[in-house]
Design an enzyme around this catalytic site. Structure first.
Site, mmCIF file in Angstrom:
data_model
loop_
_atom_site.group_PDB
_atom_site.id
_atom_site.type_symbol
_atom_site.label_atom_id
_atom_site.label_comp_id
_atom_site.label_asym_id
_atom_site.label_seq_id
_atom_site.Cartn_x
_atom_site.Cartn_y
_atom_site.Cartn_z
ATOM 1 C CB THR A 207 -0.637 -1.409 5.224
ATOM 2 O OG1 THR A 207 0.542 -1.499 4.448
ATOM 3 C CG2 THR A 207 -0.418 -0.552 6.425
ATOM 4 C CG ASP A 238 3.248 3.980 3.104
ATOM 5 O OD1 ASP A 238 3.584 2.836 2.707
ATOM 6 O OD2 ASP A 238 2.111 4.238 3.525
#
Ligand code: GLY
Length: 269
Positions: A207, A238
């Site tokens: 990410t 998430d």
């Protein structure tokens, strides 16, 4: 006349204070367990150059007195535009051979937040997350609705092929051959004694994100990701979840997470 002079002096003092007010920015281009030895020198050079551009874009905005929100968006956009990071253009593939991206943003003064999950056509998902925060009544939009909203807002829309890179495609094929769902952040840990999905050295990306403090004392955080290779069934990690992937609150902290979404969600990190 004296009053005007005093007022001007006060304005000058305030402006000098603003000039010297502290600001800060931090970015990340993905957590992985790889070592320098795993990454070809040329690739490392290219990645470092993009990270440097990203940091500098955010720093420039903050130094000029711009907002932390603008800074984190500018920093993340650059990472999203690079094929070297698992976000935007460099996103990993789902099991179906598509690219589905998640992103979120939060500002710390009023705890406003926006997020998108599973978008497939927005060139910079972080701009869509910001539009959700600023132009909608909602915090998170997903899938086709999120893509449609981004288009309505005049954000740059691209053909899904924009996100198809050969490197990520090959990564998906290797993942399928192993018949697993390797987590992008997992690396085989020798002797760890637990079963992890083995990833080749060139498969470990993560990410991207940024956190910033501007001269007005406002914090902001932004996170963007392609998720995990070979993900299925509309999996969402998430990164678009406020309080898991992203958090900003002036009184405390700004956070942009990287790591395995399932673990982060389960531990309310
Ligand atoms: N942290 C990114 C993801 O698991 O999707």
């Amino acid at each position: 006349m004296k009053r005007i002079a005093a007022a001007l002096a006060a304005v000058a003092a305030l402006s000098a204070q603003a000039q010297s007010a502290p600001f800060a920015i931090a970015i990340h281009g993905g957590a992985g367990n790889f070592t320098r030895a795993d990454v070809p020198a040329e690739t490392e050079k290219q990645r470092l150059a993009v990270l440097s551009d990203s940091l500098e874009a955010g720093r420039r905005i903050l130094a000029a007195g711009g907002s932390s929100l603008d800074a984190v968006v500018a920093a993340v956009r650059i990472l999203e535009d690079s094929p070297h990071f698992n976000a935007g253009r460099g996103s990993v593939f789902t099991a179906e051979g598509t690219n589905e991206m998640d992103a979120s943003i939060m500002e710390g003064s009023h705890r406003r937040a926006g997020a998108v999950a599973g978008v497939t056509t927005v060139k910079n998902p972080i701009t869509a997350a910001r539009a959700v925060m600023e132009k909608s009544r909602h915090v998170m939009l997903s899938g086709r609705g999120a893509d449609a909203f981004a288009k309505e807002q005049g954000l740059e829309i691209v053909d899904p092929s924009h996100f198809r890179t050969q490197e990520r495609w090959d990564q998906l094929q290797r993942a399928k051959e192993r018949a697993g769902t390797p987590l992008d952040h997992d690396a085989p840990k020798a002797g760890a004694g637990k079963k992890t999905s083995a990833l080749a050295a060139d498969e470990k990306y993560g990410t991207v994100g940024a956190v910033a403090l501007d001269k007005s004392g406002n914090l902001a955080a932004a996170t963007s990701t392609g998720g995990i290779t070979n993900k299925r069934y509309g999996r969402v990690g998430d990164s678009p979840v406020i309080g898991a992937g992203t958090w900003a609150e002036n009184e405390s902290v700004a956070v942009s997470m990287t790591g395995t979404g399932e673990m982060i969600l389960r531990s309310a990190t």
